[in-house]
Scaffold this active site. Structure first.
Site, PDB file in Angstrom:
ATOM      1  N   HIS A  34       1.164  -1.326   0.284  1.00  0.00           N
ATOM      2  CA  HIS A  34       0.291  -0.104   0.089  1.00  0.00           C
ATOM      3  C   HIS A  34       0.914   1.198   0.059  1.00  0.00           C
ATOM      4  O   HIS A  34       0.081   1.792  -0.501  1.00  0.00           O
ATOM      5  CB  HIS A  34      -0.624   0.272   1.388  1.00  0.00           C
ATOM      6  CG  HIS A  34      -1.986  -0.871   1.692  1.00  0.00           C
ATOM      7  ND1 HIS A  34      -1.697  -2.121   2.144  1.00  0.00           N
ATOM      8  CD2 HIS A  34      -3.002  -1.710   0.507  1.00  0.00           C
ATOM      9  CE1 HIS A  34      -2.799  -3.420   1.944  1.00  0.00           C
ATOM     10  NE2 HIS A  34      -3.451  -2.774   0.931  1.00  0.00           N
ATOM     11  N   GLN A 145      -0.849  -4.816  -8.811  1.00  0.00           N
ATOM     12  CA  GLN A 145      -0.082  -5.692  -9.728  1.00  0.00           C
ATOM     13  C   GLN A 145      -0.493  -7.522  -9.147  1.00  0.00           C
ATOM     14  O   GLN A 145      -1.668  -8.484 -10.203  1.00  0.00           O
ATOM     15  CB  GLN A 145       1.001  -5.340 -10.307  1.00  0.00           C
ATOM     16  CG  GLN A 145       1.191  -5.952 -11.522  1.00  0.00           C
ATOM     17  CD  GLN A 145      -0.705  -6.364 -12.940  1.00  0.00           C
ATOM     18  OE1 GLN A 145      -0.933  -5.114 -13.110  1.00  0.00           O
ATOM     19  NE2 GLN A 145      -1.639  -7.519 -13.565  1.00  0.00           N
TER      20      GLN A 145
END
Ligand code: PAF
Length: 277
Positions: A34, A145
């Site tokens: 994050h 991803q």
């Protein structure tokens, strides 16, 4: 840093925010993955909004909603340290107010892999992301991803519904031993944590085989299964060698492809992927 709990507080905070605006949607329990999304948003925009919302609609009835790790104080401290401008951390009824009766359902790209293993999951993801995009109206939104299919589903939705937010994906962040960072890793026992490196090992083994000239989808899927089978604590849910655009399983790899897998360690379900070509 402003903290908004309600839609109204969010709109008030957004009124004073600089543009362009980047959005990082999260379910909390923030980690370095994050952080990398926040850092990129801060580089590419003049203000960054992080949403922290454990979305009940994307968990199946038998899934781990109740056990999903939460520590809002820690998440807020990370956001403050990372220079986030606005955190939107709403209760369920602010995201889904009484009378909420819309589901966003993306088509073919949402069906295989995670869509097949977790029925309804992507409806929940697409619906909450549509709400967040509508509320924040950011120029850009950032996703990891590691959840490659999720990025493709959200891109499809944003394109089809003419949403103004650009969907960007950022590289998977890994532990030094290869384990992809995930909020779920915290629920692994020490033995399971050690065993969980097998996901990345399986992907690397199949990628290496491909680099040596193997193009058969079955051979590459078989290689991932072979490596996963060496780890007694790992229960394989699926392995996939799919077309990187459609996510349909390949007989032969002749263009961009995606290796991916889902593996259970006890009740903890981990996913990972590796692009080919
Ligand atoms: O990837 C996640 O954390 C979630 O699926 C998302 C995109 C925040 C939607 O709830």
């Amino acid at each position: 840093m402003k903290l908004a709990r309600t839609r109204a507080e969010l709109q008030a905070a957004l009124a004073g925010a600089a543009r362009p605006l980047g959005l990082v949607p999260t379910m909390g329990w923030l980690h370095d993955g994050h952080r990398s999304l926040i850092e990129r948003s801060r580089r590419e925009n003049r203000a960054t909004v992080v949403s922290i919302f454990v979305n009940p609609r994307q968990f199946g009835s038998s899934e781990d909603l109740a056990r999903y790790p939460r520590d809002e104080a820690r998440d807020l401290a990370i956001c403050a340290a990372e220079g986030v401008d606005i955190v939107f951390a709403p209760p369920v009824e602010e995201v889904y107010p009484a009378g909420f009766d819309t589901t966003v359902s993306v088509g073919a790209i949402a069906r295989p892999l995670e869509g097949a293993a977790r029925p309804g999951h992507f409806d929940g993801v697409a619906t909450v992301v549509a709400v967040l995009f509508g509320l924040v109206r950011a120029e850009r939104a950032y996703f990891g991803q590691k959840d490659a299919q999720q990025v493709m589903v959200i891109r499809r939705m944003a394109l089809d519904l003419a949403m103004a937010t650009e969907v960007l994906s950022c590289p998977t962040v890994r532990e030094p031993d290869g384990l992809a960072l995930s909020s779920r890793n915290v629920r692994l026992s020490p033995e399971q944590r050690a065993a969980a490196t097998v996901l990345h090992r399986a992907l690397v083994a199949a990628r290496t085989l491909h680099e040596r000239g193997e193009a058969s989808g079955d051979a590459l899927r078989g290689e991932m299964r072979r490596v996963l089978a060496t780890e007694p604590l790992a229960r394989t849910e699926y392995v996939s060698c799919a077309d990187a655009r459609t996510l349909l399983e390949l007989e032969r790899v002749e263009g961009p492809a995606l290796l991916s897998l889902a593996v259970l360690f006890g009740t903890v379900r981990l996913i990972d992927n590796e692009p080919l070509g």
